[in-house]
Design an enzyme around this catalytic site. Structure first.
Site, PDB file in Angstrom:
ATOM      1  N   GLU B  60       0.818  -1.217   0.000  1.00 36.03           N
ATOM      2  CA  GLU B  60       0.000   0.000   0.000  1.00 36.03           C
ATOM      3  C   GLU B  60       0.855   1.271   0.000  1.00 36.03           C
ATOM      4  O   GLU B  60       0.505   2.260  -0.644  1.00 36.03           O
ATOM      5  CB  GLU B  60      -0.962  -0.001   1.190  1.00 36.03           C
ATOM      6  CG  GLU B  60      -2.151  -0.950   1.019  1.00 36.03           C
ATOM      7  CD  GLU B  60      -1.791  -2.406   1.218  1.00 36.03           C
ATOM      8  OE1 GLU B  60      -0.698  -2.687   1.768  1.00 36.03           O
ATOM      9  OE2 GLU B  60      -2.580  -3.283   0.838  1.00 36.03           O
ATOM     10  N   HIS B 129     -11.566  -5.532   7.765  1.00 33.32           N
ATOM     11  CA  HIS B 129     -12.317  -5.322   6.526  1.00 33.32           C
ATOM     12  C   HIS B 129     -13.560  -4.452   6.734  1.00 33.32           C
ATOM     13  O   HIS B 129     -14.389  -4.362   5.845  1.00 33.32           O
ATOM     14  CB  HIS B 129     -12.772  -6.659   5.935  1.00 33.32           C
ATOM     15  CG  HIS B 129     -11.673  -7.476   5.336  1.00 33.32           C
ATOM     16  ND1 HIS B 129     -10.694  -8.067   6.076  1.00 33.32           N
ATOM     17  CD2 HIS B 129     -11.409  -7.801   4.042  1.00 33.32           C
ATOM     18  CE1 HIS B 129      -9.871  -8.732   5.282  1.00 33.32           C
ATOM     19  NE2 HIS B 129     -10.265  -8.582   4.038  1.00 33.32           N
TER      20      HIS B 129
END
Lengths: 387, 325
Positions: B60, B129
């Site tokens: 990321e 999540h």
């Protein structure tokens, strides 16, 4: 019933000894060298220095001037005119050799110590001081000299360089070793431990981005020696990422020039990234805030002084290029002049006003920020006329 | 006019932006052939090629760090972070680099980077999540933070975010990806990106919400109407900067305010709104500004998320409390 017996813990809990690689003596380190510490030219099977003695004289001048800029800035810090300074002392050859190997269209992503590269790119040395004096956070336009702002967060700029190189790729600005474009990212041995640097290696490799990673291994990340960052020579890491790595004598301006030029050509022609490890030594402190006598031996410094990047060129020019005293005196005079101008310029740098720093948080200012700026301005104005 | 889901609306918005400006590049993990784990980028790589729809390595910080470099080169990167809880390896690049580049450079450098983050709970996912980290970004000077609550906004807001010369963190309510609405692409939006919208007019109290909570609050307002309560619902749309003008106007009208968000209670968007409303609307208020939010815990296992997330009952309970004063 078992008894609890105090005694030696089982072997699996034996204390783990930190692996310590034997320190590598300079003589044992294999690297590309084209000019010895004694000032003698030597051959290398893969790299050669093709320029004439005029160019070497130019490199000498560059190195002397940036060393002088650096020492003047250190003095300004000691006198309280700069909050901090990150000295490049000892790394002049790595920076001038690599910096002079760049073409006009190449782009540079520096750390905060690349004063020599900034010099090569034509950035006014005074502009470098603003950040350290606390009047700005980078007083130059990166587009003017293809020299990005100094980056303090360690290694972050290697990803920016990689992304920029991906842009060059998408602009079809590569494919020609001489006229194409490439990017060079500077970082240190400490940064090689950062995730961002390793991610930049992966990115540049899988996208074949035209970027050269120029690591100045100056042996110290503040107080931590290179042994605390790696167990293998840094340039060998490149193989694990799938591109070439080369170690160069970072105190040899001819070799750093030759190696960087070849790597940049390779990037410009579209052959992808290269990692260059310039093996050098930070002769000063990490910054003016630390005290290297607390963590390293004076004899190491004395050893490295014998490898001084400027002295060896001086020796070469004197012995082999028949350069006379007048040349050296002229450069010293020029250095004096630049240092005096830098000092005067530093002292004349205007203090900014806080209202300036409400600007440019956003391109499109938010109403909240505009309100805070106006409130501050009104508050500040309320003191006007007071003694 | 066709009905379109929120997810497809973002896809259409991305497509429109890419067609208009060849400098727009989309980048992220699994966004190419797969079309993203939520299929939001489906078909884009096929039509725009691998150079503009970039399947990145799985890192990321690298996604955002290289986007910075692409932006410096004149591109307009749109980065997809696969899930809310995965953004943190990129957090340094976002707050230290993306957010500050314009400031550090005294305005010489622009960072027109969009960071898309599917966020929030309610889909029965495993840990990391389902988080709502919007406040962590909204607190950082230099970033703009928005969230879309319906497909029409999703379509236009993603394009407005891409057009913005400031970096925008674009939070997509993942549990609303399949909500449908009529979208007329020929009717340009009334609202600029950083303006809140009164999505239901009312007189008795205002529900302030954004993203996934817009639908919940509209449902709550319908239910409250059966009890004779006339609630106003304001979709904030923008969290940084907050559209204080719209917020104050609504509070001055209804005199009672309830902020609803999935993110934890303390030091969040609700706290900021409560403070601002207290400063500006003190003499208009009939009740303190109340909050119905997630709790100050990490996001719980999904079997517990129905209890954690503000739902119709908790919002209505909050309405009862704000009306009691």
């Amino acid at each position: 019933m078992s008894e609890s017996v105090p005694g030696t813990p089982p072997e699996v809990f034996a204390p783990v000894e930190a692996p310590v690689s034997p320190p590598q003596a300079l003589e044992e380190v294999e690297f590309v060298q084209l000019l010895t510490p004694e000032g003698e030219r030597v051959e290398h099977p893969d790299y050669s220095f093709d320029l004439d003695d005029e160019a070497i004289k130019g490199f000498y001048r560059d190195m002397v001037l940036v060393r002088r800029i650096d020492s003047e800035a250190t003095a300004l810090q000691r006198q309280g005119e700069l909050g901090l300074w990150a000295s490049l002392l000892g790394q002049e050859a790595a920076q001038i050799g690599s910096g002079r190997a760049l073409n006009d269209k190449d782009m540079v992503f520096p750390t905060y110590r690349e004063h020599g590269v900034a010099w090569c790119q034509g950035v006014d040395p005074l502009r470098l001081l603003g950040l350290f004096r606390g009047v700005d956070q980078g007083g130059w336009d990166p587009k003017d000299n293809n020299f990005h702002l100094y980056t303090i967060v360690i290694g972050a700029q290697t990803l920016h360089a990689t992304g920029y190189a991906m842009g060059q790729q998408r602009d079809h600005a590569i494919g020609d070793a001489e006229n194409g474009e490439a990017t060079i990212a500077y970082f240190g041995d400490g940064a090689s431990s950062q995730g961002d640097v390793n991610e930049a290696f992966i990115w540049s490799s899988v996208f074949n981005a035209p970027v050269v990673f120029f690591c100045q291994n100056n042996q110290w990340a503040i107080s931590e020696p290179i042994d605390r960052q790696t167990r293998i020579p840094l340039y060998q890491r490149a193989a694990g990422f799938g591109f070439p790595g080369v170690r160069v004598d970072g105190n040899d301006v001819l070799a750093t020039y030759a190696v960087t030029q070849q790597a940049m050509k390779r990037a410009r022609e579209g052959s992808g990234p290269t990692l260059i490890e310039a093996y050098t030594y930070r002769m000063g402190a990490h910054t003016t805030s630390d005290d290297p006598t607390k963590y390293r031996l004076n004899e190491d410094l004395e050893h490295w002084k014998l490898k001084d990047p400027i002295e060896r060129v001086h020796a070469y020019l004197t012995r082999h290029a028949a350069v006379d005293h007048e040349f050296f005196d002229q450069i010293e005079a020029e250095a004096d002049k630049i240092a005096a101008e830098l000092r005067a310029g530093c002292l004349a740098l205007p203090d900014p006003v806080l209202t300036d720093f409400f600007q440019n948080v956003y391109v499109e200012e938010t109403p909240q920020l505009a309100e805070q700026r106006d409130q501050y301005a009104a508050y500040a104005a309320s003191f006007e006329g007071e003694g | 006019m066709t009905k379109i889901t929120l997810g497809k609306a973002i896809n259409a918005g991305l497509r429109a932006a890419m067609e208009k400006d060849p400098k727009v590049v989309v980048m992220g993990e699994d966004i190419g052939k797969l079309g993203g784990v939520f299929r939001v980028t489906e078909g884009l790589q096929k039509d725009f090629g691998e150079d503009r729809v970039i399947d990145t390595p799985l890192a990321e910080s690298g996604i955002i760090g290289t986007a910075v470099g692409l932006a410096l080169r004149g591109y307009r990167p749109v980065c997809e972070i696969q899930f809310d809880g995965f953004v943190f390896p990129a957090y340094d690049q976002i707050i230290s680099q993306v957010a500050k580049m314009h400031y550090r450079s005294a305005g010489r450098i622009k960072m027109p980077v969009v960071i898309r983050i599917p966020y929030g709970g309610g889909i029965g996912a495993v840990e990391h999540h389902s988080e709502s980290p919007e406040t962590l970004f909204a607190h950082v000077p230099g970033l703009k933070v928005v969230s879309c609550g319906d497909p029409v906004d999703a379509y236009w807001m993603i394009q407005q975010a891409i057009l913005s010369d400031d970096p925008v963190v674009f939070f997509e309510p993942k549990r609303r990806y399949h909500e449908k609405a009529e979208l007329d692409e020929s009717v340009p939006p009334v609202q600029p990106l950083h303006q809140a919208k009164v999505v239901r007019e009312g007189t008795d109290a205002t529900l302030f919400c954004y993203g996934p909570m817009v639908k919940t609050c509209l449902q709550a307002a319908e239910a409250a109407a059966e009890d004779g309560r006339n609630l106003e619902v304001v979709d904030l749309r923008t969290i940084a900067p907050l559209d204080l003008a719209t917020i104050f106007a609504s509070v001055k009208k209804t005199r009672r305010a309830l902020v609803v968000h999935e993110a934890p209670l303390s030091l969040g968007t609700g706290a900021e709104i409560a403070a601002r409303v207290t400063e500006e609307c003190f003499y208009h208020l009939e009740a303190p500004v109340l909050r119905v939010t997630g709790y100050d815990t990490p996001y719980p296992p999904s079997r517990m998320e129905d209890d954690y997330l503000p739902d119709l009952d908790r919002v209505l309970d909050g309405v009862d409390r704000v009306m009691e004063y």
